[in-house]
Write an enzyme that holds these catalytic residues in place. Structure first.
Site, short mmCIF file in Angstrom:
data_model
loop_
_atom_site.label_atom_id
_atom_site.label_comp_id
_atom_site.label_asym_id
_atom_site.label_seq_id
_atom_site.Cartn_x
_atom_site.Cartn_y
_atom_site.Cartn_z
N ASP A 26 23.81 9.30 37.27
CA ASP A 26 22.32 8.62 37.76
C ASP A 26 22.33 7.04 37.74
OD1 ASP A 26 21.03 10.73 38.74
OD2 ASP A 26 19.48 10.90 37.23
N ASP A 50 25.04 14.15 25.86
CA ASP A 50 24.65 12.87 26.30
C ASP A 50 25.79 11.93 26.44
OD1 ASP A 50 21.95 13.69 26.75
OD2 ASP A 50 21.26 12.59 24.98
N ASP A 77 26.96 9.13 24.90
CA ASP A 77 27.20 8.56 23.63
C ASP A 77 27.98 9.65 22.65
OD1 ASP A 77 24.58 9.16 23.27
OD2 ASP A 77 24.58 8.33 21.41
N ASP A 131 13.70 18.70 27.05
CA ASP A 131 14.61 19.58 26.12
C ASP A 131 13.58 20.47 25.13
OD1 ASP A 131 13.52 17.39 24.64
OD2 ASP A 131 15.44 16.59 24.03
#
Length: 531
Positions: free
Chosen positions: A136, A195, A197, A289
């Protein structure tokens, strides 16, 4: 002579009038104090003590559940069927279920290669895994770098797809939802989310998928986070203490007792059928989530947390990024509670015991009461009683229960036990920010849907360099947190008054707490404080 005598009497009359006015003001204040201020503060203190007891019993209960589970050795493999996949000569790799790995990202210049590389390195038959990078990013340069990284892995034979959208509608939830619409994604039985990281170990899938494959009632398997930069600064050490407690106690106890907990948004594996039955990803709050997890649980799906399986990730080491993250994590659950509380109560698929747990324990006590009581008791009631000594806080409410709660939190990270005092004052400072965010979520005010991606740096040296550069660019108005600074000054004044006139020695705590508020209020918290 008459004029002279009048001139002599005038100052005395003025002084007398001043004393008379001051006396009347003191009399009025005394009446207001006795009839309004003291009763109000006493009632407010009792409300806080009730909230404290609620939080205390919840934490003790969770600790007992986890302790008994460890004592009797009830590992996930003993509670659920687990059989590792073995290669079949006749069936070949077709015996393995098809897995989709989603890696959502937004302008992740420093870490995109870490998560993509780790996802592509997962141990699973190459024809039974699909890597999906959902980019994105708004920076064309970063987009090009991410796309090149995907092409590089594709040239090595990895089944990887680079996906972009026309807009960022729905933020992360919208990105994940769009990713599941592709034909190749619909063919997959399970979806894993990391994610940008997060760096899973190669055996991540072999330790999670078998649980879902052999236990049809399981909809989610969640792993624990391991922090690669916890030693960056004092702020990351404090975060590690809080998050270790969250995983080792809150997630573990929920998994053991109710087969329910909040999905952490990453480092987890979902059954596609569970996502579909729950209604898919929704962007109505900033905790998509948790939203999905609650809806899936109400459909009867069970969740499993595996504490022994850890995935490397990065903690926010810049104060500004940490505050944005905490706003989202505090505002989102409160807003979701507002939207779903009656839906949970009316649900017919789950037991009343589980509904009570979700409404009372999971949402009300942990996501709302915990923030309120931490700020109002320690930063409002205690300072107020310095000036209103008629209101006496019982020793169990100011010493014993808070000490036990603190020790229960600290047990999760033994190596940081000596930092427990710093953790207390730091958490109390952040409770102001969290309480404000919780109110925003409950009443749906201006910043309720604010979504700012947590800034990531990849490694410690980059964190310090980036922080020093950003600090040099910051204007003083951008660095100063006025609300925290004002609270710190007020607490310092309360500490001084208590030192001079008090009898309960609250000034010891108030001085420490005021220094913490003022330090954060001036923006000196994080790597810049160390450097």
């Amino acid at each position: 002579m008459e004029k002279l005598s009048t001139m002599k009497l005038l100052p005395g009359l003025l002084v007398g009038a001043q004393y008379d006015i001051a006396g009347k003001i003191m009399l009025i204040w005394g009446q207001i104090r006795v009839s309004l201020v003291v009763p109000f503060l006493r009632i407010f203190m009792y409300i806080n003590l009730v909230m404290l007891i609620m939080l205390f019993t919840e934490k003790v209960y969770m600790a007992i559940v986890v302790a008994f589970n460890k004592l009797f050795g009830k590992t996930p493999e003993k509670r659920y069927k687990f059989e590792p996949f073995e290669d079949d000569i006749e069936l070949g790799s077709s015996f393995y279920p098809l897995v989709l790995v989603q890696v959502p990202m937004f302008n992740e210049k420093e870490v995109y290669h870490l998560s993509i590389g780790a996802a592509c390195g997962l141990s699973w038959p190459s024809d039974r895994i699909v890597i999906q990078v959902l980019d994105d990013s708004t920076d064309p340069l970063i987009k090009g770098m991410v796309e090149m990284e995907c092409q590089s892995w594709a040239s090595k034979g990895i089944n990887i797809h680079y996906q972009v959208r026309e807009n960022r509608k729905g933020y992360k939830a919208g990105n994940l939802k769009q990713g599941l619409k592709h034909d190749y994604a619909k063919q997959c039985e399970y979806v894993v989310i990391f994610d940008a990281d997060f760096q899973p170990e190669p055996e991540f899938l072999t330790q999670t998928i078998p649980f879902l494959h052999h236990n049809r009632q399981l909809g989610l398997v969640q792993a624990r986070w391991k922090f690669v930069n916890s030693n960056d600064c004092l702020m990351t050490r404090m975060q590690e203490m809080s998050l270790d407690y969250h995983f080792k106690v809150e997630q573990e106890s929920g998994s053991i007792n109710y087969a329910f907990f909040g999905f952490n948004g990453t480092a987890g594996v979902w059954r596609m059928a569970a996502i579909d039955e729950a209604g898919g990803w929704k962007d109505r709050t900033t905790v998509e989530d948790m939203d999905l997890a609650v809806r899936a649980s109400l459909k009867g799906w069970k969740f499993l947390y595996i504490g022994s399986l850890m995935v490397k990730s990065e903690l926010p080491s810049v104060l500004k990024a940490y505050r944005y993250q905490q706003h989202r994590w505090s505002c989102g659950p409160a807003n979701l509670f507002r939207k779903m509380v009656f839906e949970i109560i009316r649900n017919k698929k789950v037991t009343w015991r589980k509904k009570l747990y979700v409404v009372y324990s999971f949402f009300f006590v942990r996501k709302i009461i915990a923030h309120f009581v931490t700020f109002t008791l320690y930063c409002v009631v205690i300072p107020a009683t310095v000036f209103i000594p008629e209101v006496v806080i019982p020793s169990w409410g100011i010493i014993y229960i808070p000490t036990i709660i603190t020790l229960l939190n600290a047990v999760g990270t033994p190596r940081s036990f000596y930092l427990v005092v710093f953790w207390i004052v730091f958490d109390n400072v952040m409770s102001l920010h969290r309480t404000k965010a919780t109110f925003i979520g409950l009443f749906e005010t201006q910043r309720v849907n604010e979504w700012i991606v947590t800034e990531k740096h990849g490694n410690t040296s980059k964190v310090k360099t980036a922080t020093q550069q950003s600090q040099s660019r910051f204007k003083i108005s951008e660095r100063i947190l006025m609300l925290e600074l004002c609270v710190g000054i007020v607490l310092f004044g309360c500490a001084c008054y208590d030192f001079a006139y008090g009898k309960y020695h609250y000034f010891i705590y108030l001085y420490l707490q005021s220094i913490a508020f003022i330090t954060m209020g001036c923006g000196y918290f994080g790597p810049q404080a160390n450097s």
